[in-house]
Design an enzyme around this catalytic site. Structure first.
Site, PDB file in Angstrom:
ATOM      1  CG  ASP A 344      -1.994   2.323  -2.192  1.00  0.00           C
ATOM      2  OD1 ASP A 344      -1.573   3.533  -2.385  1.00  0.00           O
ATOM      3  OD2 ASP A 344      -2.915   2.035  -1.590  1.00  0.00           O
ATOM      4  CE1 TYR A 432      -7.731   2.889   5.637  1.00  0.00           C
ATOM      5  CE2 TYR A 432      -7.591   4.847   4.051  1.00  0.00           C
ATOM      6  CZ  TYR A 432      -8.458   3.857   5.022  1.00  0.00           C
ATOM      7  OH  TYR A 432      -9.650   4.154   5.278  1.00  0.00           O
TER       8      TYR A 432
HETATM    9 CU   LIG Z   1     -10.758   3.446   3.864  1.00  0.00          CU
END
Ligand SMILES: [Cu+2]
Ligand SMILES: *[C@@H]1O[C@H](CO)[C@@H](O)[C@H](O)[C@H]1NC(C)=O
Ligand SMILES: *[C@@H]1O[C@H](CO)[C@@H](O)[C@H](O)[C@H]1NC(C)=O
Ligand SMILES: *[C@@H]1O[C@H](CO)[C@@H](O)[C@H](O)[C@H]1NC(C)=O
Ligand SMILES: *[C@@H]1O[C@H](CO)[C@@H](O)[C@H](O)[C@H]1NC(C)=O
Ligand SMILES: *[C@@H]1O[C@H](CO)[C@@H](O)[C@H](O)[C@H]1NC(C)=O
Length: 693
Positions: A344, A432
């Protein structure tokens, strides 16, 4: 992982946000495009109740670039015909840190060293780093191809434009028709595909698209177009490979909405927490001072924030700390899942993915917020992300120390509250959310905490599966995850976070010490005890000796960064201790491509000799990288790390086996580690805390 909504949301043109349709998406994006820098400032200027820091003044060598400096870069690039030309893609602009020696030699109130901006571009798909001196009218001082196999983070344009391609691609239209989905309900987002040594995909900047049916839910990640793989050449803006391996209907949207407005109650309510009305920290530009701590905090495009020049009671502890990389490999090897091995930070830029922190619930009342001025493609215009960082003093009801006893001379009842200071950022990486806290304690401990929350990346490859009781073992194995709702699989995966900790304990020259706890057997004639443990310290001489897989049961040990030329009055070596936690193995085979690229996950601890260019554990160029650069490669140089300037790298992680509680949204999963004084102070440094009255 990333998507274009981040870039829409972060500039808050409120009228054009929400609808997740292709059409409204285009509208939204033109919204941000037409928003100039000055509009952003207006957004910023809105009255709010929170204290807010947003300095556009350069007071310190490490202060972030100001909007004037970004605009300087922009005009220098424009003059050099580097903006917008054929296959010229601007990815990011950020401060190029001055040399460490210059920063440390700098005295407050004196002019800062020459300011440089680091521009990352691809020109005809070749990554380049351009260093611009932003003093005066600005000039390019370096313009070099970046060596290495990878590519920089996805450009804003690539993320944006590639997501529209499926709308006019007939095989895709066939796929959605087969699933009974209307094109207006489809939302696609760009993801970085990793690297798998497939010759057709070499020497191209690639984007894979993940598409979702948005009908009936805001939780789009619960309704993926399972089985569809769309590989896009982001330079040609062309779909180069398309697969639909599963003509399956979608899982239902029932029960997927986690928003407050969608809940029926009865609600769990709490009385408003107390507010620390007058927090005892001060901010001067980007310098924070609190309870003997002093440090510099700045927004950063790649790692969200950088904490620098950390001192306690005027003594140096750490030169710089930041998130160096994130690695999230999914544990399914099917055609549509094998490539999901996200990094990320390097692939998306955590700061770029940031959405403003929400007062009251993201950060407590009384928090101070810090805005960020960033610049990204396509033309390097600065923009503001409100509330990128929050800083707050915390009292969580915990105790710094206490002792009580009944003595003949009088009872003792001594207890001290534990106050801490938290610097928080949250990255919104598509599905996320990662909450990063740097928590400074009065006892000299820095606790680094990571919380993962948000929405799982799920597989809908389970149409006939509504209950494990009806499935065979083979069918259960083939889910590569857990059934978390009807037809909805939470796929197994890991989260690794590498932290770059340039420790400077009482000065830059330090050594790394492994203190092994060793069992000693005691002969019967010496004692009634048969065994005890003792400490054996090993000073790592080279990088080789400081690659550590933590194994507290078989190899109990403690780890210190020690200053070999500083001792306490009692002759103990002045040190800070790394207190590991959140230890998770990467179970990928060393020959597996994602593991080659994220080789830093092999050990939880690495120590390298300080090198200004070695910042990011999976290399500067991370996207589609081949693992030919990065922490394992640097460590293999096996440089001397004794009594010299060293960097400690710690990888925090957890292996995530999803469970039903993670649906429809995942409760924060928390891990943390500490750096803790160890014979740094002469005694407990918290004796002077005044108890509450
Ligand atoms: Cu996870
Ligand atoms: C995003 O894509 C749309 C549609 O292709 C286009 O109109 C718009 O200009 C793009 N924006 C950027 C920043 O590339
Ligand atoms: C990639 O593939 C080529 C050709 O098949 C092979 O020679 C090379 O060793 C592979 N690279 C890695 C790192 O496995
Ligand atoms: C599936 O399992 C559940 C729980 O054991 C049972 O009630 C149901 O009848 C089963 N359905 C089928 C189709 O076998
Ligand atoms: C510093 O790091 C860069 C990038 O890894 C490398 O090219 C260079 O050789 C390193 N310098 C030293 C002295 O190790
Ligand atoms: C730190 O160590 C280096 C050798 O690694 C040496 O050149 C330098 O003078 C030392 N600095 C200090 C402040 O002792």
């Amino acid at each position: 992982m990333a998507h274009q909504w981040t870039l829409i949301l972060k500039s808050i043109p409120a009228g054009c946000l929400i609808l997740l349709l292709f059409i409204s998406c285009i509208r939204s994006i033109s919204c941000i495009r037409s928003q100039s820098w000055h509009d952003s400032q207006d957004v910023l200027g809105k009255p709010r109740n929170e204290r807010r820091l947003w300095s556009e003044e350069v007071k310190h060598p490490l202060d972030p670039l100001t909007s004037a400096e970004y605009m300087n870069v922009q005009s220098v690039l424009r003059e050099a015909s580097l903006l917008g030309g054929y296959r010229q893609v601007l990815i990011s602009v950020d401060l190029d840190d001055p040399l460490k020696d210059e920063v440390l030699a700098w005295k407050p109130g004196t002019p800062v060293p020459t300011r440089h901006a680091e521009v990352v571009m691809t020109i005809d798909t070749k990554p380049r780093k351009i260093i611009v001196d932003v003093s005066g009218s600005g000039r390019i001082v370096e313009n070099k191809e970046i060596p290495g196999s990878g590519y920089p983070a996805l450009s804003e344009e690539a993320e944006n434009a590639t997501a529209y391609l499926p709308a006019t691609y007939q095989p895709f239209l066939d796929s959605i028709a087969a699933r009974g989905i209307a094109i207006d309900d489809v939302y696609c987002e760009a993801a970085s595909p990793g690297w798998f040594n497939v010759s057709a995909e070499e020497n191209r900047i690639l984007v894979y698209l993940l598409c979702y049916d948005t009908k009936g839910t805001a939780n789009v990640y619960m309704r993926p177009l399972e089985g569809v793989t769309i590989a896009v050449d982001a330079t040609e803006m062309k779909i180069i490979r398309y697969l639909d391996v599963l003509k399956a209907p979608m899982p239902t949207s029932k029960g997927t909405d986690y928003r407050f407005a969608a809940q029926k109650g009865p609600f769990l309510t709490f009385s408003k927490p107390g507010v620390i009305e007058h927090p005892s920290f001060t901010l001067d530009g980007h310098i924070v001072k609190w309870a003997g701590w002093e440090f510099h905090v700045r927004p950063n495009l790649r790692s969200q924030n950088v904490i620098s020049i950390v001192k306690k009671d005027g003594r140096s502890v750490m030169y710089q700390g930041f998130v160096s990389e994130v690695f999230v490999p999914y544990q399914s090897a099917t055609t549509d899942w094998y490539w999901r091995t996200y990094m990320d930070a390097g692939e998306y830029n955590l700061g770029f993915l940031s959405l403003p922190l929400q007062p009251l619930n993201d950060c407590p009342r009384g928090a101070t917020f810090m805005n960020a001025t960033f610049a990204a493609g396509p033309d390097g215009s600065p923009y503001v992300t409100d509330n990128l960082i929050c800083i707050f003093e915390r009292y969580a009801g915990d105790i710094a120390w206490r002792h009580a006893e009944d003595l003949p001379v009088g009872d003792i009842r001594e207890s001290r509250p534990k106050m801490t200071l938290v610097v928080r950022t949250i990255a919104s990486n598509g599905n996320y959310d990662y909450i990063f806290d740097w928590e400074f304690q009065t006892d000299g401990i820095i606790r680094v905490k990571v919380e993962a929350t948000g929405v799982l990346e799920i597989s809908a490859n389970a149409m006939k599966y509504v209950n494990e009781a009806n499935m065979t073992k083979a069918e259960i194995d083939k889910m590569y995850g857990t059934l978390i709702s009807e037809n909805t699989i939470g796929v197994f995966h890991d989260h690794f976070f590498s932290f770059h900790l340039d420790m400077d304990v009482d000065g830059p020259n330090n050594s790394f010490v492994e203190g092994k706890l060793v069992k000693h057997l005691i002969p019967p004639e010496k004692s009634l005890r048969k065994s005890r443990w003792g400490l054996e310290k090993y000073v790592a001489k080279t990088e080789d000796e400081a690659r550590i897989q933590i194994n507290p049961i078989e190899h109990p040990a403690q780890y210190y960064v020690m200053n070999p030329s500083k001792k306490t009055r009692l002759g103990n070596q002045v040190s800070y201790r790394l207190v590991p936690s959140g230890v998770a193995p990467s179970l990928l085979d060393p020959s597996d491509y994602p593991q080659i690229r994220a080789g830093f996950t092999k050990n939880q601890i690495w120590v390298t000799k300080y090198n200004r260019s070695e910042k990011y554990a999976a290399a500067f160029l991370t996207a589609q990288s081949h693992g030919d650069d990065g922490l394992p490669v640097w460590s293999k140089r096996n440089r001397n790390i004794e009594d010299t300037d060293i960097v400690l790298w710690y990888t925090l992680g957890f292996n995530h086996v999803p469970c039903q509680e993670d649906f429809p949204i995942m409760p924060s999963a928390t891990t943390s580690f500490e750096i803790k004084p160890h014979n740094f102070f002469e005694h407990n440094p918290t004796l002077l805390i005044q108890p509450f009255q």
